[in-house]
Scaffold this active site. Structure first.
Site, mmCIF file in Angstrom:
data_model
loop_
_atom_site.group_PDB
_atom_site.id
_atom_site.type_symbol
_atom_site.label_atom_id
_atom_site.label_comp_id
_atom_site.label_asym_id
_atom_site.label_seq_id
_atom_site.Cartn_x
_atom_site.Cartn_y
_atom_site.Cartn_z
ATOM 1 N N SER A 193 0.826 -1.220 0.000
ATOM 2 C CA SER A 193 0.000 0.000 0.000
ATOM 3 C C SER A 193 0.858 1.267 0.000
ATOM 4 O O SER A 193 0.323 2.371 0.040
ATOM 5 C CB SER A 193 -0.931 -0.001 1.223
ATOM 6 O OG SER A 193 -0.188 -0.167 2.415
ATOM 7 N N ASN A 204 -2.102 -2.424 13.387
ATOM 8 C CA ASN A 204 -3.559 -2.303 13.339
ATOM 9 C C ASN A 204 -4.054 -1.057 14.085
ATOM 10 O O ASN A 204 -4.898 -0.319 13.577
ATOM 11 C CB ASN A 204 -4.219 -3.561 13.906
ATOM 12 C CG ASN A 204 -3.904 -4.788 13.060
ATOM 13 O OD1 ASN A 204 -3.362 -4.654 11.963
ATOM 14 N ND2 ASN A 204 -4.244 -5.969 13.554
ATOM 15 N N HIS A 247 -41.150 22.561 -10.208
ATOM 16 C CA HIS A 247 -41.282 21.721 -11.414
ATOM 17 C C HIS A 247 -40.544 22.354 -12.608
ATOM 18 O O HIS A 247 -40.908 22.105 -13.747
ATOM 19 C CB HIS A 247 -42.752 21.477 -11.764
ATOM 20 C CG HIS A 247 -43.595 21.060 -10.600
ATOM 21 N ND1 HIS A 247 -43.808 19.743 -10.254
ATOM 22 C CD2 HIS A 247 -44.243 21.800 -9.651
ATOM 23 C CE1 HIS A 247 -44.573 19.678 -9.175
ATOM 24 N NE2 HIS A 247 -44.840 20.923 -8.783
ATOM 25 N N SER A 256 -15.087 24.938 -27.727
ATOM 26 C CA SER A 256 -15.229 23.689 -28.454
ATOM 27 C C SER A 256 -14.244 23.697 -29.606
ATOM 28 O O SER A 256 -13.991 24.734 -30.205
ATOM 29 C CB SER A 256 -16.658 23.559 -28.979
ATOM 30 O OG SER A 256 -16.689 22.718 -30.111
ATOM 31 N N LYS A 277 -18.866 28.386 -29.124
ATOM 32 C CA LYS A 277 -19.176 27.785 -27.838
ATOM 33 C C LYS A 277 -18.362 28.327 -26.665
ATOM 34 O O LYS A 277 -17.174 28.568 -26.768
ATOM 35 C CB LYS A 277 -18.944 26.277 -27.907
ATOM 36 C CG LYS A 277 -19.918 25.575 -28.824
ATOM 37 C CD LYS A 277 -21.218 25.294 -28.139
ATOM 38 C CE LYS A 277 -21.049 24.040 -27.314
ATOM 39 N NZ LYS A 277 -22.351 23.527 -26.887
ATOM 40 N N ASN A 332 -18.395 26.773 -22.871
ATOM 41 C CA ASN A 332 -19.016 25.717 -22.078
ATOM 42 C C ASN A 332 -18.706 25.848 -20.591
ATOM 43 O O ASN A 332 -17.566 26.124 -20.223
ATOM 44 C CB ASN A 332 -18.540 24.344 -22.569
ATOM 45 C CG ASN A 332 -18.965 24.074 -24.001
ATOM 46 O OD1 ASN A 332 -20.025 24.517 -24.439
ATOM 47 N ND2 ASN A 332 -18.117 23.363 -24.732
ATOM 48 N N GLU A 360 -20.058 21.681 -14.657
ATOM 49 C CA GLU A 360 -20.374 20.346 -15.176
ATOM 50 C C GLU A 360 -19.529 19.281 -14.476
ATOM 51 O O GLU A 360 -20.012 18.204 -14.125
ATOM 52 C CB GLU A 360 -20.120 20.276 -16.685
ATOM 53 C CG GLU A 360 -21.144 21.035 -17.507
ATOM 54 C CD GLU A 360 -20.766 21.032 -18.983
ATOM 55 O OE1 GLU A 360 -21.135 20.081 -19.681
ATOM 56 O OE2 GLU A 360 -20.076 21.969 -19.428
ATOM 57 N N TYR A 403 -9.468 -6.573 13.039
ATOM 58 C CA TYR A 403 -8.864 -6.026 11.826
ATOM 59 C C TYR A 403 -8.813 -7.090 10.727
ATOM 60 O O TYR A 403 -8.483 -8.250 10.967
ATOM 61 C CB TYR A 403 -7.432 -5.534 12.096
ATOM 62 C CG TYR A 403 -6.745 -5.071 10.819
ATOM 63 C CD1 TYR A 403 -6.934 -3.782 10.343
ATOM 64 C CD2 TYR A 403 -5.958 -5.943 10.060
ATOM 65 C CE1 TYR A 403 -6.347 -3.362 9.158
ATOM 66 C CE2 TYR A 403 -5.373 -5.534 8.875
ATOM 67 C CZ TYR A 403 -5.572 -4.248 8.428
ATOM 68 O OH TYR A 403 -5.001 -3.842 7.260
ATOM 69 N N LYS A 445 -8.320 3.467 2.161
ATOM 70 C CA LYS A 445 -7.549 4.704 1.988
ATOM 71 C C LYS A 445 -7.791 5.432 0.685
ATOM 72 O O LYS A 445 -8.028 6.641 0.678
ATOM 73 C CB LYS A 445 -6.063 4.402 2.173
ATOM 74 C CG LYS A 445 -5.742 4.178 3.629
ATOM 75 C CD LYS A 445 -4.398 3.572 3.839
ATOM 76 C CE LYS A 445 -4.403 2.791 5.128
ATOM 77 N NZ LYS A 445 -5.343 1.622 5.128
HETATM 78 N N1 ARG Z 1 -1.300 -1.317 5.467
HETATM 79 C C1 ARG Z 1 -2.226 -1.815 6.422
HETATM 80 C C2 ARG Z 1 -3.576 -1.094 6.293
HETATM 81 O O1 ARG Z 1 -3.613 -0.139 5.642
HETATM 82 C C3 ARG Z 1 -1.678 -1.578 7.787
HETATM 83 C C4 ARG Z 1 -2.176 -2.544 8.815
HETATM 84 C C5 ARG Z 1 -1.707 -3.881 8.466
HETATM 85 N N2 ARG Z 1 -1.902 -4.816 9.517
HETATM 86 C C6 ARG Z 1 -1.703 -6.114 9.315
HETATM 87 N N3 ARG Z 1 -1.886 -6.866 10.310
HETATM 88 N N4 ARG Z 1 -1.401 -6.594 8.133
HETATM 89 O O2 ARG Z 1 -4.571 -1.513 6.816
#
Ligand code: ARG
Length: 459
Positions: free
Chosen positions: A24, A111, A157, A278, A284, A286, A291, A318, A326
């Site tokens: 991540s 966690n 309306h 455009s 045009k 726009n 939008e 968890y 995220k």
């Molecule tokens: N990258 C993980 C998350 O965003 C962090 C927590 C990971 N915990 C684990 N036990 N793998 O949730």
């Protein structure tokens, strides 16, 4: 051997594909500041609780300060081998200061760490969003103040209904955004609770002092159940729901700006810098920005749905699923922040076209209700006066004119109670001024409401 901090029990490293699939760092490096802030507080607490030596704490503090500088200078090399922001920072710290870096994770888990980081980060973003909401409100309230006397057709309306002040119309959105701001403030209270200390899921065997950490991190409250603390993301869902409503309000206003800018309406113009042309139709201009706001509201609503579904079947505590919280959350914040920024600017660059608005009022028999009310005040029951006015509207329509264009003689043909003073209520301005009560559209009320908001927003 793998780079991982947890690879001890494994016989082989994860495959390249799995590394990419589970990593991540590409997106959660955004939490780096919050992660360091949380770690510093945790280390401080560990020391105060007698778990970490003064020397270790000092080393952690100086190591983290260097890492902060590296991040600010764009020099920290994020590594996918280290999976996420938490392990990247911890490893960098350990490279710098040795064993003290390895001791930082005592009494904590990723966690509770990640849940803490998101909350720290999000509460800061909520503060930014709230101040941006208030700026858009100010822009709208200023427009309201300047255009309290500008009369436009109010619609139901999407048919002309009754005259309203353009300022009144702007203030409707100020009210909506005011509730959005309240919702953000309210949601912030539940964001601002500290999971740290829950460790992996059950708490920790170390004599930690959660009150100390909470105080250092300025958390208002402490999560009271470790399983709940590490697993629920309801605070993120709640925020995204508030963000969705905010985007819906801006989307509704955008829809109106788009319609009003169409030459068929011609009620307003949007400054050129918010529009594009455009490539094929030279004439045009726009309204791309409104939008896109309308379009991006769908994106935020999509994130809300995504987060709800992410949560719905997770058992305690968890689960790695939560790593998926995220990107929707980050994108929601980015979309909302960008939208609010551009919106305040755009509303300050609006040109109001009062003549076109007034002409539209005169085309739609917008003062028919005023005529009906006039007759009621002369003793006609409302249902009867409604019928009388309907006949007059029919007549005016057949003759291609407004009610105010009918002569007194013709009007008296519909009701002998009509007298010369009727023309005062048949004008759009008369109609506005007659609605002079709290929440009504009379310019006097609009000016008072605009002043109230501007004073409140300046606070
Ligand atoms: N990258 C993980 C998350 O965003 C962090 C927590 C990971 N915990 C684990 N036990 N793998 O949730």
């Amino acid at each position: 051997m793998s780079n991982k901090t947890w690879s001890g029990r494994f016989n082989e490293p994860v495959s390249e594909l799995v590394k990419q699939y589970t990593g991540s760092i590409d997106f959660d490096k955004r939490l780096a500041q919050a992660d360091i802030q949380g770690s510093l507080a945790h280390a401080q607490m560990l020391h105060e609780a007698g778990i970490l030596s003064a020397q270790d704490l000092a080393d952690i503090q100086s190591g983290m300060a260097q890492i902060q500088d590296e991040i600010a200078a764009g020099k920290l090399q994020w590594s996918l081998d280290l999976e996420d922001v938490h392990m990247n920072i911890e490893r960098r710290l350990t490279d710098k200061i040795g064993d003290a870096g390895k001791r930082l994770h005592t009494g904590r888990s990723r966690n509770d760490q990640v849940a803490t980081d998101i909350r720290l980060w999000l509460r800061g973003e909520i503060d930014v969003i709230r101040s941006l909401i208030r700026d858009v409100q100010s822009a709208l309230a200023e427009l309201a103040q300047q255009n309290a006397d500008v009369v436009m057709p109010g619609f139901t309306h999407l048919q002309v209904a009754q005259p309203v002040s353009f300022g009144h119309h702007m203030l409707a959105y100020v009210e909506m955004l005011g509730r959005d701001d309240e919702r953000m403030a309210d949601c912030r209270k539940r964001v601002n609770r500290m999971p740290l200390g829950a460790a992996a899921l059950a708490g920790t065997t170390f004599p930690i002092r959660r009150e100390t950490t909470a105080k250092l991190l300025d958390f208002e409250e402490i999560c009271q159940n470790s399983l709940d603390a590490v697993s629920d993301r309801d605070f993120a869902i709640e925020f995204t729901a508030a963000a969705s409503l905010l985007m819906i309000h801006l989307s509704r206003l955008s829809e109106e700006l788009i319609v009003w800018m169409s030459p068929r309406f011609g009620f307003i113009d949007i400054a050129d810098r918010f529009c594009t042309g455009s490539s094929i139709m030279p004439q045009k201009k726009n309204p791309d920005v409104p939008e896109l706001v309308r379009g991006k509201s769908g994106r935020v609503i999509g994130h809300l749905t995504g987060l709800l579904v992410l949560m719905k079947s997770q058992p305690l505590a968890y689960n790695k699923d939560n790593q998926e919280d995220k990107e929707p959350l980050f994108d929601t914040v980015d979309t909302v922040v960008d939208t609010l920024r551009i919106y305040a600017d755009m509303m300050r660059g609006i040109t109001v076209k009062p003549d076109n608005m007034r002409a539209a009022v005169l085309q739609g028999f917008a003062t028919a209700t005023d005529l009906a009310d006039y007759l009621v005040k002369k003793g006609v029951p409302f249902r009867d006066s409604h019928e009388v006015v309907a006949q007059a509207v029919r007549h005016a329509e057949q003759n291609g004119c407004d009610l105010a264009d009918l002569s007194l003689d013709v009007l008296r043909g519909f009701s002998s109670l009509i007298e010369a003073d009727v023309f005062a209520v048949l004008t759009p301005e008369g109609s506005l001024n007659a609605r002079n009560h709290l929440g009504g559209t009379a310019p006097e009320q609009v000016r008072a409401q605009a002043a109230r908001w501007l004073a409140q927003l300046a606070d």
